[in-house]
Design a protein around this motif. Structure first.
Motif, PDB file in Angstrom:
ATOM      1  N   SER A  27     -40.153 -21.646-110.910  1.00 44.33           N
ATOM      2  CA  SER A  27     -39.811 -22.944-111.497  1.00 44.33           C
ATOM      3  C   SER A  27     -38.485 -23.457-110.930  1.00 44.33           C
ATOM      4  N   TYR A  28     -37.496 -22.570-110.827  1.00 45.70           N
ATOM      5  CA  TYR A  28     -36.188 -22.971-110.306  1.00 45.70           C
ATOM      6  C   TYR A  28     -36.277 -23.359-108.838  1.00 45.70           C
ATOM      7  N   TRP A  29     -37.063 -22.624-108.079  1.00 44.66           N
ATOM      8  CA  TRP A  29     -37.237 -22.946-106.658  1.00 44.66           C
ATOM      9  C   TRP A  29     -37.725 -24.380-106.482  1.00 44.66           C
ATOM     10  N   ASN A  30     -38.759 -24.759-107.214  1.00 45.62           N
ATOM     11  CA  ASN A  30     -39.332 -26.089-107.052  1.00 45.62           C
ATOM     12  C   ASN A  30     -38.490 -27.183-107.705  1.00 45.62           C
ATOM     13  N   ALA A  31     -37.702 -26.841-108.707  1.00 42.19           N
ATOM     14  CA  ALA A  31     -36.818 -27.828-109.320  1.00 42.19           C
ATOM     15  C   ALA A  31     -35.568 -28.051-108.479  1.00 42.19           C
ATOM     16  N   GLU A  32     -35.022 -26.974-107.929  1.00 41.12           N
ATOM     17  CA  GLU A  32     -33.753 -27.055-107.218  1.00 41.12           C
ATOM     18  C   GLU A  32     -33.912 -27.526-105.770  1.00 41.12           C
ATOM     19  N   TRP A  33     -34.879 -26.975-105.043  1.00 36.16           N
ATOM     20  CA  TRP A  33     -35.012 -27.280-103.619  1.00 36.16           C
ATOM     21  C   TRP A  33     -36.158 -28.228-103.280  1.00 36.16           C
ATOM     22  N   ARG A  34     -37.151 -28.319-104.126  1.00 34.49           N
ATOM     23  CA  ARG A  34     -38.312 -29.157-103.820  1.00 34.49           C
ATOM     24  C   ARG A  34     -38.321 -30.473-104.578  1.00 34.49           C
ATOM     25  N   GLY A  35     -37.286 -30.754-105.379  1.00 37.71           N
ATOM     26  CA  GLY A  35     -37.138 -32.068-105.979  1.00 37.71           C
ATOM     27  C   GLY A  35     -37.611 -32.231-107.404  1.00 37.71           C
TER      28      GLY A  35
END
Length: 253
Positions: A27-35
């Motif tokens: 979840s953090y990966w897609n919120a932080e780096w993927r917008g």
């Protein structure tokens, strides 16, 4: 010597913690780096795909698979836990199908071909097998008109297929993470660094993959340990007798 039950609960807590970390990391990966996230056929809608797949196809599925191994459930009616097992798997299947909808809708909106990669082939095969497994389990183990002989024949196949589907789920999610990083971190734009240059996003997503592998190994370890298998009717007393016999051997105090 650490008792088998204490050792199980240690592994079970490790499994729960690793599963929670997998969900938090994806979840953090897609919120932080993927917008972030949206449901508008944009790139932000695609971000739901890895989150839903890791949460449903790996974490929920893995916890549903080891439910019968929890000693707390052994002294209670199995039918109740069959329903919990089926409900967890249905939730897992629902999230997985929703994850497929997210990526197919995104591909359609941007005119990207569907099902062209090995990752997508493995993923679709996993969902098809998962659906068939759930329906067959519903008919075989929860239907009141299912013959006892059919249940006995289905049980080992159901258990084997459950493990096979879980392994395919792990392979699908790991290949999907790697495919996403290779496609987005190509270094051809000012906004992204090349995957080979070890940007922070790549390291974070790689660590997510390691967490998924660790979670999978713990689940498979629990499933492969015969001491943690739910005893069939009449086996519990046999286990107690064997344990008592070991405790009364010469040299044991």
């Amino acid at each position: 010597m650490i008792s088998s039950t204490v050792l199980f609960y240690g592994n079970y807590m490790l499994c729960l913690c690793l599963g929670l970390l997998c969900v938090v990391f994806v979840s953090y990966w897609n919120a932080e780096w993927r917008g972030g996230f949206a449901w508008d056929a944009s790139f932000l809608q695609f971000n739901w795909h890895p989150v839903l797949m890791v949460t449903g196809l790996v974490v929920l599925y893995g916890n549903a698979a080891i439910l019968y191994r929890v000693p707390f459930t052994w002294g209670q009616r199995k039918q109740r836990w069959k329903l919990v097992h089926a409900a967890l798997l249905l939730s897992s299947l629902f999230l997985s199908i929703l994850g497929l909808c997210a990526v197919f809708d995104f591909h359609t909106g941007y005119h990207i071909p569907n099902l062209y990669s090995l990752h997508s082939w493995v993923g679709i095969c996993t969902i098809v097998l998962f659906t068939a497994q759930w329906v067959l389990g519903l008919v075989g183990f929860l239907s009141t008109c299912s013959p006892l002989g059919f249940r006995e024949l289905l049980k080992p196949v159901h258990a084997w297929m459950g493990v096979a589907i879980f392994i395919l789920s792990l392979a699908s999610c790991l290949s999907g993470i790697n495919e996403k990083l290779l496609l987005t971190l190509n270094g051809n734009s000012n906004s992204t660094a090349a995957y080979s240059s070890h940007p922070a996003e790549a390291l974070f997503a790689n660590f997510l993959g390691v967490l998924i592998v660790a979670f999978g190994l713990v689940v498979l370890g629990i499933l492969s340990n015969q001491r943690w298998k739910r005893p069939e009717p009449g086996q519990e007393s046999s286990r107690e007798e064997q344990s008592a016999a070991r405790d009364t051997r010469p040299g044991r105090v």
